[in-house]
Each structure stands twice: as C-alpha cells, then as structure tokens.
Design an enzyme around this catalytic site. Structure first.
Site, mmCIF file in Angstrom:
data_model
loop_
_atom_site.group_PDB
_atom_site.id
_atom_site.type_symbol
_atom_site.label_atom_id
_atom_site.label_comp_id
_atom_site.label_asym_id
_atom_site.label_seq_id
_atom_site.Cartn_x
_atom_site.Cartn_y
_atom_site.Cartn_z
ATOM 1 N N SER A 177 0.536 -1.112 -0.105
ATOM 2 C CA SER A 177 0.360 0.128 0.095
ATOM 3 C C SER A 177 1.036 1.087 -0.088
ATOM 4 O O SER A 177 1.411 1.351 -0.700
ATOM 5 C CB SER A 177 -0.821 0.384 1.265
ATOM 6 O OG SER A 177 -1.465 1.170 0.855
ATOM 7 N N ASP B 118 -9.451 -5.205 -4.526
ATOM 8 C CA ASP B 118 -8.786 -3.792 -3.783
ATOM 9 C C ASP B 118 -9.700 -2.510 -4.010
ATOM 10 O O ASP B 118 -9.957 -3.030 -5.501
ATOM 11 C CB ASP B 118 -7.799 -4.287 -3.714
ATOM 12 C CG ASP B 118 -6.806 -3.419 -2.618
ATOM 13 O OD1 ASP B 118 -7.197 -2.339 -2.451
ATOM 14 O OD2 ASP B 118 -6.196 -2.906 -3.354
ATOM 15 N N HIS C 276 -7.658 -5.904 -0.144
ATOM 16 C CA HIS C 276 -6.611 -4.982 0.507
ATOM 17 C C HIS C 276 -6.037 -5.560 1.668
ATOM 18 O O HIS C 276 -6.981 -5.904 2.589
ATOM 19 C CB HIS C 276 -6.733 -3.572 0.763
ATOM 20 C CG HIS C 276 -6.243 -2.593 0.690
ATOM 21 N ND1 HIS C 276 -4.984 -2.611 -0.535
ATOM 22 C CD2 HIS C 276 -4.994 -2.342 1.550
ATOM 23 C CE1 HIS C 276 -4.477 -1.480 -0.247
ATOM 24 N NE2 HIS C 276 -4.310 -1.178 1.380
#
Length: 317
Positions: A162, A259, A289
């Site tokens: 991320s 995601d 995610h």
C-alpha cells in the site's frame, strides 16, 4: 462488492471487523490513539510464523533523520546477505514494523534473504517528503556501508504494501535521478497506493460501508501525507503513477482482485511496460487489500508471499 471473496479471506475480514468493534470508532481517537488500536488489533496477525536465525532492532540515522529498523536474518542466509528493505503500509499514517513483523519474517524465510523493516516517520505529524527523504538516505547508506551490518550492498531490493509500495517506487525513482540506478535490484509492490484518485467504479465494487477500505478513508490518508493534495497530486515522488518510470529495476505487482486500489496497480503495470521496465503482475482471486496479513489462515496469502519472496530472491541472486 460484486466479486466473490475467497472464503478464508472472508473469515479474516470478519475477525478483523470484530477486533475493530471492541474499540472506539477511529473518528473519536487522535492519531496516537488510532495507532495504539491498530497495534492491538493487528497483533493477532503478526504473531507466530517462522523463527529467524537472528533478529535485531536498532535506531539509526542514515543522514536525513533517525529511523527505527528491524533486521531479520533467516536460517541459512548468505553472509553478507542479500536484503529486501520492507516498508509497511497503513496510509502513511498507521502501522509499524510490529504490525508487519510476521509478514517480514515469512518473506525472509521463503526467500532466504535478510529483510530490513523500516519504521518511517508517520503522517500527519511528518508530511511528505520527510519519510521519503529518510528512506532514500537509508538505501544510499546501505549501498555503501551495508557490509558492516552483514548486508551485501550490491544486492538490495525495496518493497512494501500500500503506502509502503508507494514509498518503494519513490525511493527507487529518487535514486535513479541521482544516477544511482543499480542500488535497487528489484521492487516488490504489494497492493500499491500510487495516487489519491479512486474511480467511481472501484468505490462501487470494492468500497462503501463495511469494506476494508473505502474511497473517503483512502483519500484521507493521502491528505494526511500531503501538504496540499491539489498541488501535489501530480508530484511524481508523492504519486508515482505520474512519474517517468524508465530505468527502474524489475517490478512485481501483487494485485488482490477485490481491492479498491487494484485499478492503480493495473494502471502502473501499463505505464511500467510502456517505459520498458520488466514487469510481472499477479492477480490473486478473491483477495482484498491487506490480504497478506491473513497468512496464518488463508492459502491465497501464503501463495502471494511465496511468489513475492521468489521474485526478490531471483533478482538478488
């Protein structure tokens, strides 16, 4: 959400949701309070996993400000060891090398290389580019002095999840622009967050109430990181999707199918390939995610960790 969640990931999300429910809503907490809750909720997922031959915590200033580091050395690693510098996710705002400790140990054990976890300065207390400055300085220091820590300075990779993937690209781009192209041999990008722009379609399919992350939350993290989102949204070191990507080392994009940010990795794939960068993209069906944290309960997470470790090991020789 229209895609079908992997059933093991669904159980992971349900348990995570129950953990969050035991604490006050984030909106009622200041940032230190939010981080404390994250450490507690995430602690269950960071426990267990492979034992290391050695693990060391230290505080070190590579020349741009202090960092807290954790070096994991797996059993059987070469001396000096090739190393992956790993940058945890958390929207530039949350998490730590403690929340990501098991993930780092799993990567080290699967790949046979050292993993150097980095606690970089978090936002909004430390705005862009403070964290990036320190990470770049660390990579440059390791490329010269790594042998003093038992790290092979010629065999370094960088990666993260991320926001950590964002910082990985940005550090590699900074080094490239300095003419230090060979410092980073590979980039491991786990569900990268490369721009605050999230499409309506992504929000409709994978955001909204009850999701692991919706558009408003994602954009709030970027607002924490940037001083002025409108002014800095095209800055290539803050939003690497807009960078000239030529000259980067090989990249692995780990993309969870379900995601909110999957579209960003796919856009990055197209831009990397157009720039002539050796790029591998793997989409993991039914994953969301943060799915790598589910490694203790979900085969899809274990598969992705194995794939990421193999990619890094191959590029570090």
């Amino acid at each position: 959400m229209t895609a079908v969640l992997d059933p093991e990931i669904a159980l992971f999300l349900a348990e995570m949701k129950a953990g969050w429910a035991a604490h006050p809503p984030f909106a009622e907490l200041d940032f230190p309070g939010q981080r404390a809750v994250c450490e507690e909720v995430r602690g269950r997922w960071a426990a267990g996993g492979p034992a290391m031959a050695a693990s060391e915590d230290l505080r070190f200033d590579p020349g741009a400000g202090e960092l807290r580091l954790r070096i994991h050395r797996p059993v059987g690693a070469a001396v000096p060891a090739p190393a992956l510098v790993y940058l945890h996710g958390g929207g530039f705002t949350l998490f730590s090398i403690d929340t990501h400790d098991r993930l780092m140990r799993e990567l080290a054990a699967a790949g046979g290389f050292a993993v150097i976890g980095v606690d970089y300065p978090l936002s909004p207390e430390h705005k862009y580019p403070v964290a990036l400055d320190r990470i770049e300085a660390l990579m440059r220091w390791l490329s010269v002095h790594g042998a003093g820590w038992g790290i092979d300075p010629a065999r370094l990779a960088v990666g993260g999840d991320s926001a950590g993937a964002n910082l990985s690209f940005a550090a590699a781009l900074r080094l490239r622009d300095r003419g230090e192209v060979g410092v980073v041999r590979a980039i491991l990008s786990n569900y990268g967050y490369f721009t605050p722009e999230v499409s309506d379609r992504a929000e409709e399919r994978f955001g909204g109430p009850g999701s692991i992350m919706d558009r408003a939350e994602a954009q709030a993290y970027y607002d924490n990181y940037l001083t002025d989102r409108e002014r800095e949204r095209l800055d290539p070191f803050a939003c690497p999707i807009h960078a000239d990507l030529t000259g980067l080392p090989p990249v692995l994009l780990v993309v969870p199918e379900c995601d909110l940010l999957a579209e960003q990795s796919l856009a990055m794939e197209a831009r990397l390939e157009a720039a002539g960068v050796a790029t591998t993209t793997t989409i993991y069906p039914g994953a969301t995610h943060s799915f790598l944290e589910a490694m203790s309960v979900a085969q899809v997470a274990r598969d992705a960790i194995r794939d990421g470790a193999a990619f890094v090991a191959a590029r570090l020789g």
